[in-house]
Motif scaffolding. Structure first.
Motif, PDB file in Angstrom:
ATOM      1  N   UNK A   5       0.830  -1.204   0.000  1.00 52.38           N
ATOM      2  CA  UNK A   5       0.000   0.000   0.000  1.00 52.38           C
ATOM      3  C   UNK A   5       0.866   1.257   0.000  1.00 52.38           C
ATOM      4  N   UNK A   6       1.943   1.241   0.770  1.00 49.10           N
ATOM      5  CA  UNK A   6       2.837   2.404   0.818  1.00 49.10           C
ATOM      6  C   UNK A   6       3.542   2.588  -0.522  1.00 49.10           C
ATOM      7  N   UNK A   7       3.937   1.482  -1.146  1.00 48.75           N
ATOM      8  CA  UNK A   7       4.575   1.565  -2.461  1.00 48.75           C
ATOM      9  C   UNK A   7       3.624   2.154  -3.485  1.00 48.75           C
ATOM     10  N   UNK A   8       2.379   1.705  -3.492  1.00 52.43           N
ATOM     11  CA  UNK A   8       1.406   2.205  -4.461  1.00 52.43           C
ATOM     12  C   UNK A   8       1.131   3.684  -4.238  1.00 52.43           C
ATOM     13  N   UNK A   9       1.010   4.088  -2.973  1.00 55.81           N
ATOM     14  CA  UNK A   9       0.762   5.496  -2.672  1.00 55.81           C
ATOM     15  C   UNK A   9       1.924   6.367  -3.138  1.00 55.81           C
ATOM     16  N   UNK A  10       3.134   5.827  -3.054  1.00 50.08           N
ATOM     17  CA  UNK A  10       4.312   6.585  -3.476  1.00 50.08           C
ATOM     18  C   UNK A  10       4.575   6.435  -4.973  1.00 50.08           C
ATOM     19  N   UNK A  11       3.811   5.583  -5.653  1.00 52.77           N
ATOM     20  CA  UNK A  11       3.998   5.393  -7.090  1.00 52.77           C
ATOM     21  C   UNK A  11       5.225   4.582  -7.441  1.00 52.77           C
ATOM     22  N   UNK A  12       5.541   3.594  -6.609  1.00 54.90           N
ATOM     23  CA  UNK A  12       6.725   2.778  -6.888  1.00 54.90           C
ATOM     24  C   UNK A  12       6.421   1.314  -6.606  1.00 54.90           C
ATOM     25  N   UNK A  13       7.270   0.467  -7.153  1.00 56.00           N
ATOM     26  CA  UNK A  13       7.183  -0.974  -6.954  1.00 56.00           C
ATOM     27  C   UNK A  13       8.569  -1.401  -6.476  1.00 56.00           C
ATOM     28  N   UNK A  14       8.748  -1.492  -5.167  1.00 53.21           N
ATOM     29  CA  UNK A  14      10.071  -1.767  -4.588  1.00 53.21           C
ATOM     30  C   UNK A  14      10.708  -3.050  -5.101  1.00 53.21           C
ATOM     31  N   UNK A  15       9.981  -4.169  -5.192  1.00 52.75           N
ATOM     32  CA  UNK A  15      10.630  -5.372  -5.719  1.00 52.75           C
ATOM     33  C   UNK A  15      11.145  -5.180  -7.145  1.00 52.75           C
ATOM     34  N   UNK A  16      10.412  -4.451  -7.966  1.00 53.90           N
ATOM     35  CA  UNK A  16      10.856  -4.211  -9.342  1.00 53.90           C
ATOM     36  C   UNK A  16      12.133  -3.372  -9.353  1.00 53.90           C
ATOM     37  N   UNK A  17      12.187  -2.370  -8.493  1.00 49.75           N
ATOM     38  CA  UNK A  17      13.382  -1.527  -8.407  1.00 49.75           C
ATOM     39  C   UNK A  17      14.585  -2.332  -7.930  1.00 49.75           C
ATOM     40  N   UNK A  18      14.393  -3.140  -6.891  1.00 46.04           N
ATOM     41  CA  UNK A  18      15.493  -3.973  -6.393  1.00 46.04           C
ATOM     42  C   UNK A  18      15.963  -4.946  -7.474  1.00 46.04           C
ATOM     43  N   UNK A  19      15.014  -5.504  -8.209  1.00 45.74           N
ATOM     44  CA  UNK A  19      15.371  -6.439  -9.276  1.00 45.74           C
ATOM     45  C   UNK A  19      16.207  -5.761 -10.346  1.00 45.74           C
ATOM     46  N   UNK A  20      15.840  -4.549 -10.703  1.00 42.94           N
ATOM     47  CA  UNK A  20      16.594  -3.826 -11.723  1.00 42.94           C
ATOM     48  C   UNK A  20      18.026  -3.562 -11.263  1.00 42.94           C
ATOM     49  N   UNK A  21      18.178  -3.170 -10.021  1.00 36.49           N
ATOM     50  CA  UNK A  21      19.522  -2.925  -9.478  1.00 36.49           C
ATOM     51  C   UNK A  21      20.341  -4.212  -9.511  1.00 36.49           C
ATOM     52  N   UNK A  22      19.756  -5.316  -9.052  1.00 42.67           N
ATOM     53  CA  UNK A  22      20.487  -6.578  -9.061  1.00 42.67           C
ATOM     54  C   UNK A  22      20.763  -7.059 -10.483  1.00 42.67           C
TER      55      UNK A  22
END
Length: 86
Positions: A5-22
């Motif tokens: 819910x916090x990710x959606x409110x902030x307009x981000x998808x944390x797992x997707x971002x972490x995956x891109x970094x890795x």
């Protein structure tokens, strides 16, 4: 993993971002297999989260980022298996 819910409110998808970094780290450090595998796992989690949001009628934030990260992870794993220098 961030709270959905916090990710959606902030307009981000944390797992997707972490995956891109890795995924990027896995390509830079192609002798190491672990970052590429982590990118595949986190990418799948990011796609799942984006798909869940889309099924709920919400924007599928981070879907392309997660798919790109999975592609980078797959390239990293392939490079490791074939011993290709990137």
């Amino acid at each position: 993993m961030g709270e959905p819910a916090a990710d959606l409110a902030a307009g981000r998808n944390s797992p997707a971002l972490h995956a891109l970094v890795f995924g990027i780290v896995g390509l830079v450090l192609s002798p190491l297999l672990v970052p590429s595998i982590v990118a595949l796992v986190w990418g799948a989690a990011g796609l799942r989260r984006a798909g869940g949001w889309a099924r709920s009628g919400l924007p599928a934030t981070g879907r392309a980022m997660a798919a790109g990260a999975m592609a980078l992870g797959a390239v990293g794993v392939t490079a490791f298996v074939l011993r290709l220098p990137l």
